[in-house]
Design a protein around this motif. Structure first.
Motif, short mmCIF file in Angstrom:
data_model
loop_
_atom_site.label_atom_id
_atom_site.label_comp_id
_atom_site.label_asym_id
_atom_site.label_seq_id
_atom_site.Cartn_x
_atom_site.Cartn_y
_atom_site.Cartn_z
N LEU A 110 -8.61 -0.34 4.88
CA LEU A 110 -9.32 1.02 4.86
C LEU A 110 -7.95 1.62 4.65
CD1 LEU A 110 -11.51 0.61 8.09
CD2 LEU A 110 -12.11 0.27 5.43
N LEU A 111 -6.92 2.02 5.12
CA LEU A 111 -5.80 2.77 4.88
C LEU A 111 -5.40 2.83 3.20
CD1 LEU A 111 -3.65 4.83 5.78
CD2 LEU A 111 -2.27 2.87 6.29
N ASP A 112 -5.51 1.42 2.81
CA ASP A 112 -5.15 1.34 1.29
C ASP A 112 -6.23 2.12 0.51
OD1 ASP A 112 -2.60 0.03 2.07
OD2 ASP A 112 -3.66 -1.97 1.37
N TYR A 113 -7.47 1.74 0.95
CA TYR A 113 -8.60 2.60 0.15
C TYR A 113 -8.27 4.12 0.39
CZ TYR A 113 -13.30 3.74 -1.07
OH TYR A 113 -14.53 4.63 -1.60
N VAL A 114 -8.23 4.70 1.46
CA VAL A 114 -8.10 6.05 1.54
C VAL A 114 -6.89 6.62 0.74
CG1 VAL A 114 -8.06 7.86 3.16
CG2 VAL A 114 -9.50 6.14 3.67
N ALA A 115 -5.77 5.98 0.90
CA ALA A 115 -4.54 6.29 0.21
C ALA A 115 -4.56 6.34 -1.28
CB ALA A 115 -3.25 5.78 0.72
N GLY A 116 -5.73 5.42 -1.67
CA GLY A 116 -5.83 5.30 -3.18
C GLY A 116 -5.07 4.06 -3.89
N LEU A 136 -5.70 0.66 -2.96
CA LEU A 136 -6.26 -0.67 -3.21
C LEU A 136 -6.83 -0.96 -4.39
CD1 LEU A 136 -7.10 -2.61 -0.86
CD2 LEU A 136 -9.37 -1.58 -0.48
N PHE A 167 -7.10 17.29 0.26
CA PHE A 167 -6.52 15.94 0.11
C PHE A 167 -7.36 15.02 -0.63
CE2 PHE A 167 -6.79 11.70 1.41
CZ PHE A 167 -5.57 11.37 1.13
N ARG A 203 -5.71 13.25 -3.97
CA ARG A 203 -5.78 11.77 -4.17
C ARG A 203 -6.60 11.24 -5.09
NH1 ARG A 203 -9.21 8.58 -0.61
NH2 ARG A 203 -10.71 9.77 -1.70
N ARG A 237 -4.67 11.82 -8.27
CA ARG A 237 -3.84 10.74 -8.30
C ARG A 237 -4.22 9.39 -8.85
NH1 ARG A 237 0.37 9.95 -3.22
NH2 ARG A 237 -1.56 8.69 -2.23
N ILE A 238 -5.35 8.87 -8.30
CA ILE A 238 -5.75 7.73 -8.72
C ILE A 238 -6.14 7.68 -10.26
CG2 ILE A 238 -7.89 6.21 -8.55
CD1 ILE A 238 -8.17 6.72 -5.56
N ALA A 251 2.25 5.33 3.72
CA ALA A 251 0.82 4.95 2.89
C ALA A 251 0.55 6.13 2.14
CB ALA A 251 -0.44 4.52 3.58
N PHE A 252 0.34 7.43 2.71
CA PHE A 252 0.22 8.47 1.80
C PHE A 252 1.13 9.46 1.13
CE2 PHE A 252 -3.21 8.53 5.35
CZ PHE A 252 -4.52 8.48 4.75
#
Lengths: 214, 240
Positions: free
Chosen positions: A11-17, A19, B133, B137, B140-141, B199-200
């Motif tokens: 889920l963290l990888d998904y939210v951070a973009g 995944l 955010f 994000r 960025r994707i 991660a962020f």
């Protein structure tokens, strides 16, 4: 927490973009089905908001604001239209899956009692497909070169390790050998995303292996 | 308000376009931009109630400003949002290794998205920072996937073709309005906060984080899972 929710790191990888598209489709589809997953995504997204807010601002001159101000009244590109509902085998697919599949679906036989509908994504690494296991039938015992995610969209299955129903995610690692069996009273529709060639381990099913290397 | 005023003080405008003349002077945190009419509060639930999002002293009401952009196409309100968030978005993108010029361009584009999508902002669902955010994000994707058309829209899951019961996400979003977002990360243990930050800020997957920190994958996973549990507790809500 839900019994079979996508794990926190996914889920963290998904939210951070970060995944890849295949697993991202798993998360998005499970989120559409399970409120608990949406709550986790909301919490992680809030952390992203907090971190954005906490950053020391980078230098940005007044000309940057002027340039943006000058563009505000321009017509923008149209937003991606919301996906249209897609029904497969009487099941209305969750919105993320409906968008990914579009109108391109077609079943093909995979194994007696098991059909597969490929979902081509830009991912390139993952094999992404809808799987339909007929009532009481099974996917032959297999191992995975990488992680395999199976999300139940309708019906249910057991695999010797657990029982999975609509909204549940089964995660199989390279160490896992499992044999998913659909419930006796109805077919099971799943979204399956696997990272590497699956290797059938049963004597007969091994003959399928040459067709799974992609 | 202090941050925005400080930013304003550094500007040396050579001319005074209409939106800048319109820019309100806010003397305390309760002041709303001059162009925002009282009716806006009705369109931004929670903005006026003490326990649901009233900014602490010194913090502008970003949600109210986004509401002003949505309802009145208020360029002065937008300028305030820009001055606070655009430099942070640029910094956010640069942390992940984006070239400085590209980061600025993407931050500018993202702010244009803020202008265009302001009406879709729902303060009952997310704080202003969280919503902005997600826009940064998503840009960025887009940047990473340039060329390859994506078939995943990160917020599609919120579209309900079929009504699902127990909307626990509403509870979590509402919780965000009560908790000061600024304090959210401090509720995490240091090692949990570290992996979430990586991660962020560094745009690293959990496996890349494990590699960089020379930690077993299982250790990173358990830190992230503990962090998630803690974040959900901090944001409140009745979770089973």
């Amino acid at each position: 927490m839900t019994r079979h929710a996508a794990p926190g790191e996914m889920l963290l990888d998904y939210v951070a973009g970060t995944l890849p598209e295949g697993p991202a489709l798993i998360v998005a589809t499970q989120a559409a089905l399970v409120a608990d997953v949406r709550a986790s995504i909301a919490a992680l997204t809030a952390a992203g908001g907090a971190l954005l807010d906490a950053l020391p601002p980078a230098a940005l001159d007044e000309a940057a604001l002027d340039a943006v101000m000058a563009r505000l009244d321009e017509a923008g590109p149209a937003d991606a239209a919301p996906p249209r509902p897609v029904v497969v085998d009487g099941v209305t697919l969750p919105a993320p899956l409906a968008r990914a599949l579009g109108d391109r679906g077609g079943w093909r036989g995979f194994w007696p009692g098991v059909r597969e509908m490929a979902i081509p994504l830009a991912d390139g690494v993952h094999r992404v497909a809808l799987m339909r296991i007929a009532a009481g039938r099974s996917i032959p015992a297999h191992r995975h070169g990488g992680v395999e995610y199976t999300l139940v969209l309708d019906g249910g299955f057991v695999d010797g390790r657990g029982r999975y129903e609509r909204g549940d995610l089964c995660v199989a690692t390279p160490e896992t050998e499992h044999r998913p069996v659909a419930d006796a009273h109805g077919a099971c529709l799943c979204l399956a995303v696997s990272q590497a060639p699956i290797a059938m381990t049963g004597p007969l099913a091994r003959l399928l292996n040459p067709f799974l290397r992609r | 308000m202090i941050a925005a005023l400080r930013a304003t003080a550094t500007f040396k405008p050579h001319r005074e376009p209409a939106w800048r003349v319109m820019m309100p002077v806010m003397t305390d945190n309760r002041a709303k931009p001059a162009t925002v009419e009282p009716g806006v509060d009705a369109a931004t639930p929670g903005a006026g109630t003490p326990d649901a999002g009233t900014p602490d002293a010194g913090t502008p009401d970003w949600a109210g400003l986004i509401g002003a952009v949505a309802v009145h196409r208020d360029k002065a309100a937008f300028a305030l949002l820009f001055r606070h968030f655009a430099p942070r978005m640029k910094a956010f993108l640069m942390r992940a290794g984006t070239d400085v010029d590209v980061a600025q361009e993407v931050a500018q584009d993202a702010m244009i998205s803020v202008w265009r999508k302001a009406a879709s902002f729902d303060p009952a669902r997310a704080s202003a920072s969280t919503w902005i955010f997600t826009i940064a994000r998503n840009r960025r994707i887009d940047l990473l996937r340039r060329g390859a058309s994506s078939r995943i829209e990160p917020e599609d899951y919120a579209i309900a073709f079929v009504e699902e019961p127990a909307p626990a996400d509403r509870v979590a979003f509402a919780g965000q309005a009560r908790v000061r977002l600024a304090g959210l990360m401090t509720t995490l243990a240091a090692d949990q906060a570290e992996v979430v930050r990586m991660a962020f800020y560094e745009d690293k997957s959990h496996s890349a984080i494990a590699e960089e920190l020379s930690l077993p994958l299982g250790t990173v996973k358990s830190r992230i899972r503990l962090a998630l549990t803690r974040l959900r507790e901090s944001l409140g809500g009745d979770y089973r």
